[in-house]
Design a protein around this motif. Structure first.
Motif, mmCIF file in Angstrom:
data_model
loop_
_atom_site.group_PDB
_atom_site.id
_atom_site.type_symbol
_atom_site.label_atom_id
_atom_site.label_comp_id
_atom_site.label_asym_id
_atom_site.label_seq_id
_atom_site.Cartn_x
_atom_site.Cartn_y
_atom_site.Cartn_z
ATOM 1 N N LYS A 91 -24.767 79.528 4.531
ATOM 2 C CA LYS A 91 -23.695 80.337 5.127
ATOM 3 C C LYS A 91 -23.540 80.052 6.612
ATOM 4 O O LYS A 91 -22.449 80.078 7.153
ATOM 5 C CB LYS A 91 -24.002 81.820 4.915
ATOM 6 N N SER A 92 -24.675 79.776 7.264
ATOM 7 C CA SER A 92 -24.652 79.621 8.717
ATOM 8 C C SER A 92 -23.976 78.323 9.146
ATOM 9 O O SER A 92 -23.427 78.228 10.233
ATOM 10 C CB SER A 92 -26.080 79.645 9.252
ATOM 11 N N GLY A 93 -24.019 77.298 8.267
ATOM 12 C CA GLY A 93 -23.482 75.999 8.652
ATOM 13 C C GLY A 93 -24.365 75.276 9.655
ATOM 14 O O GLY A 93 -23.943 74.313 10.299
ATOM 15 N N ASP A 94 -25.597 75.734 9.790
ATOM 16 C CA ASP A 94 -26.519 75.130 10.752
ATOM 17 C C ASP A 94 -27.248 73.915 10.172
ATOM 18 O O ASP A 94 -27.425 73.797 8.969
ATOM 19 C CB ASP A 94 -27.590 76.155 11.174
ATOM 20 N N ILE A 95 -27.668 73.037 11.081
ATOM 21 C CA ILE A 95 -28.602 71.964 10.721
ATOM 22 C C ILE A 95 -29.976 72.476 11.129
ATOM 23 O O ILE A 95 -30.192 72.822 12.290
ATOM 24 C CB ILE A 95 -28.242 70.654 11.447
ATOM 25 N N ARG A 96 -30.875 72.560 10.159
ATOM 26 C CA ARG A 96 -32.154 73.243 10.409
ATOM 27 C C ARG A 96 -33.286 72.267 10.721
ATOM 28 O O ARG A 96 -33.182 71.064 10.477
ATOM 29 C CB ARG A 96 -32.511 74.102 9.207
ATOM 30 N N ILE A 97 -34.362 72.821 11.213
ATOM 31 C CA ILE A 97 -35.498 71.994 11.624
ATOM 32 C C ILE A 97 -36.034 71.149 10.468
ATOM 33 O O ILE A 97 -36.421 69.990 10.670
ATOM 34 C CB ILE A 97 -36.618 72.843 12.280
ATOM 35 N N ASP A 98 -36.033 71.697 9.259
ATOM 36 C CA ASP A 98 -36.545 70.926 8.116
ATOM 37 C C ASP A 98 -35.717 69.654 7.891
ATOM 38 O O ASP A 98 -36.258 68.614 7.520
ATOM 39 C CB ASP A 98 -36.511 71.776 6.842
ATOM 40 N N ASP A 99 -34.397 69.753 8.114
ATOM 41 C CA ASP A 99 -33.532 68.574 7.932
ATOM 42 C C ASP A 99 -33.928 67.478 8.918
ATOM 43 O O ASP A 99 -33.923 66.294 8.596
ATOM 44 C CB ASP A 99 -32.063 68.944 8.182
ATOM 45 N N ILE A 100 -34.252 67.886 10.150
ATOM 46 C CA ILE A 100 -34.623 66.913 11.184
ATOM 47 C C ILE A 100 -36.036 66.389 10.934
ATOM 48 O O ILE A 100 -36.285 65.183 11.032
ATOM 49 C CB ILE A 100 -34.537 67.560 12.597
ATOM 50 N N ARG A 101 -36.936 67.275 10.557
ATOM 51 C CA ARG A 101 -38.327 66.864 10.316
ATOM 52 C C ARG A 101 -38.417 65.796 9.242
ATOM 53 O O ARG A 101 -39.154 64.838 9.360
ATOM 54 C CB ARG A 101 -39.156 68.071 9.876
ATOM 55 N N GLN A 102 -37.613 65.985 8.201
ATOM 56 C CA GLN A 102 -37.626 65.057 7.075
ATOM 57 C C GLN A 102 -37.384 63.629 7.525
ATOM 58 O O GLN A 102 -37.996 62.698 7.028
ATOM 59 C CB GLN A 102 -36.533 65.445 6.095
ATOM 60 N N MET A 103 -36.467 63.478 8.484
ATOM 61 C CA MET A 103 -36.117 62.119 8.912
ATOM 62 C C MET A 103 -37.062 61.619 9.997
ATOM 63 O O MET A 103 -37.150 60.429 10.228
ATOM 64 C CB MET A 103 -34.655 62.058 9.375
ATOM 65 N N SER A 104 -37.763 62.536 10.653
ATOM 66 C CA SER A 104 -38.486 62.083 11.839
ATOM 67 C C SER A 104 -39.937 61.673 11.587
ATOM 68 O O SER A 104 -40.622 61.277 12.520
ATOM 69 C CB SER A 104 -38.406 63.141 12.940
ATOM 70 N N ASN A 105 -40.395 61.736 10.318
ATOM 71 C CA ASN A 105 -41.736 61.204 10.122
ATOM 72 C C ASN A 105 -41.660 59.676 10.170
ATOM 73 O O ASN A 105 -40.624 59.079 9.938
ATOM 74 C CB ASN A 105 -42.381 61.747 8.839
ATOM 75 N N LYS A 106 -42.751 59.066 10.486
ATOM 76 C CA LYS A 106 -42.794 57.622 10.772
ATOM 77 C C LYS A 106 -42.190 56.788 9.651
ATOM 78 O O LYS A 106 -41.396 55.886 9.881
ATOM 79 C CB LYS A 106 -44.254 57.186 11.000
ATOM 80 N N GLU A 107 -42.571 57.125 8.442
ATOM 81 C CA GLU A 107 -42.127 56.346 7.287
ATOM 82 C C GLU A 107 -40.599 56.357 7.182
ATOM 83 O O GLU A 107 -39.971 55.332 6.957
ATOM 84 C CB GLU A 107 -42.727 56.961 6.031
ATOM 85 N N ALA A 108 -40.049 57.555 7.404
ATOM 86 C CA ALA A 108 -38.602 57.695 7.278
ATOM 87 C C ALA A 108 -37.874 56.912 8.362
ATOM 88 O O ALA A 108 -36.707 56.570 8.223
ATOM 89 C CB ALA A 108 -38.224 59.171 7.349
ATOM 90 N N LEU A 109 -38.568 56.613 9.458
ATOM 91 C CA LEU A 109 -37.916 55.914 10.564
ATOM 92 C C LEU A 109 -38.010 54.390 10.438
ATOM 93 O O LEU A 109 -37.483 53.666 11.259
ATOM 94 C CB LEU A 109 -38.536 56.361 11.900
ATOM 95 N N THR A 110 -38.725 53.918 9.437
ATOM 96 C CA THR A 110 -38.889 52.476 9.286
ATOM 97 C C THR A 110 -37.918 51.955 8.222
ATOM 98 O O THR A 110 -37.838 52.490 7.123
ATOM 99 C CB THR A 110 -40.339 52.145 8.878
ATOM 100 N N ALA A 111 -37.185 50.903 8.585
ATOM 101 C CA ALA A 111 -36.189 50.368 7.656
ATOM 102 C C ALA A 111 -36.864 49.687 6.474
ATOM 103 O O ALA A 111 -37.859 48.993 6.634
ATOM 104 C CB ALA A 111 -35.288 49.387 8.387
ATOM 105 N N GLN A 112 -36.306 49.914 5.297
ATOM 106 C CA GLN A 112 -36.867 49.282 4.097
ATOM 107 C C GLN A 112 -36.286 47.902 3.847
ATOM 108 O O GLN A 112 -36.941 47.033 3.316
ATOM 109 C CB GLN A 112 -36.608 50.173 2.880
ATOM 110 N N ALA A 113 -35.041 47.715 4.237
ATOM 111 C CA ALA A 113 -34.381 46.447 3.937
ATOM 112 C C ALA A 113 -34.565 45.426 5.066
ATOM 113 O O ALA A 113 -33.940 44.374 5.071
ATOM 114 C CB ALA A 113 -32.905 46.693 3.658
ATOM 115 N N GLY A 114 -35.382 45.738 6.037
ATOM 116 C CA GLY A 114 -35.689 44.775 7.090
ATOM 117 C C GLY A 114 -34.710 44.738 8.240
ATOM 118 O O GLY A 114 -34.928 44.032 9.213
#
Ligand code: ZN
Length: 331
Positions: free
Chosen positions: A92-115
């Motif tokens: 309802k709030s239309g907010d982007i929450r901390i969990d959404d950001i955390r998910q992308m900010s772990n190291k693995e998520a920041l490393t490209a898979q396709a090179g």
């Protein structure tokens, strides 16, 4: 993506080329913040840029080949190195929450898979909660070599200064009226382009969205009711009740447009640019009966109502209050 989304919008050419040059000289910033009024296609630009970065054989000007494996994955919406962070449509709030950001900010998520590049898009960035923004800040402070974070915002002043200062800002501005009109014609808008551009502050995509005849008819009816109230020829409660059932953001945008036009017509000459160029005469006439101080007060009240439009406050009461102030101005 539809045809509109893959086509390069003419007013995007300059920022596109600028980023293309930066990329080819290996100076593409780690974080970009695309800013400018709504309706200029910033989100479309962000996605096109992401596509370009992910393609394995984009051409010299950065346009994706559309035939490599990476392009296929992008077009299918399944590219593992692209992450779009947008508000949960269910929330309802239309907010982007901390969990959404955390998910992308772990190291693995920041490393490209396709090179190649890893691209993260955040839109609308100003909807990040304070905690989410704080979490993003940590990622921005320690950039990963191949990761590019692209934030999109029509209200960048609502972002923390610490976030803004770590991004390179790319500013989008409305194209010249001729260019915008020509583009609208190409999209099948054969008449009223000037009015539509006026109503949308010159933003062509916003003008296109308004181009269905029902929307302009609705504005005409609301304006007629607004003016009838000024003459004591309409019932305020009935009008407010009807308006409360309509799109609130749009109603408040119309209201602010009429008020600004009346103010401009009171103070400037006949050539002044208006939101409602097709209503010049009628707005000029009504403005002769109103004090400028009241107009400014009303405009402020409309802006306050816009700020509250997302909240659960009773919109009929807010509208009634605005319309009472308006009607009283003619007593
Ligand atoms: Zn490709």
């Amino acid at each position: 993506m539809n045809a509109l989304a893959t086509e390069q919008l003419p007013w995007h050419q300059v920022p596109w080329e600028m980023l293309s040059i930066a990329r080819h000289s290996d100076r593409l910033p780690h974080a970009l913040l695309l800013v400018g009024n709504a309706g200029l296609g910033k989100w479309q630009f962000a996605q096109q840029l992401a596509h370009s970065l992910l393609c394995h054989s984009s051409d010299q000007s950065g346009h994706p080949c559309c035939s490599c494996q990476s392009c296929h994955l992008f077009n299918a919406g399944t590219h593992p190195d692209l992450q779009k962070i947008i508000p949960d449509p269910e929330s309802k709030s239309g907010d982007i929450r901390i969990d959404d950001i955390r998910q992308m900010s772990n190291k693995e998520a920041l490393t490209a898979q396709a090179g190649g590049y890893k691209v993260i898009l955040i839109h609308p960035a100003e909807r990040m909660t304070a905690a989410a923004a704080n979490s993003l800040l940590k990622t921005l402070e320690e950039p990963t070599a191949q990761t590019r974070i692209i934030l999109v915002s029509s209200y960048p002043h609502r972002l923390p200064a610490t976030i803004r200062s770590r991004c390179q800002q790319i500013r989008f501005t409305a194209p010249a009226k001729e260019e915008a009109t020509q583009w609208l014609q190409q999209q099948g808008v054969t008449s009223g382009a000037e009015t539509l551009l006026g109503l949308s502050g010159g933003s062509p995509l916003a003008a296109l969205a308004l181009s269905q005849p029902e929307i302009i008819q609705e504005r005409d009816q609301q304006l007629a009711e607004f003016l009838a109230l000024a003459k004591g020829q309409a019932d305020l409660t009935t009008v407010a009740a009807r308006w409360a059932k309509l799109d609130q953001t749009r109603t408040l945008t119309w209201l602010s447009g009429w008020l600004i036009d009346i103010i401009r017509l009171q103070t400037a000459d006949g050539t002044v640019q208006l939101f409602n160029p097709d209503q010049r005469e009628i707005l000029h006439t009504v403005g002769k009966r109103l004090k400028s101080k009241l107009l400014h007060q009303l405009l402020e009240a409309v802006h306050e109502a816009r700020r509250l439009a997302d909240s659960t406050l009773n919109s009929q009461l807010i509208l009634e209050d605005l319309l009472i102030q308006w009607s009283n101005g003619f007593n």
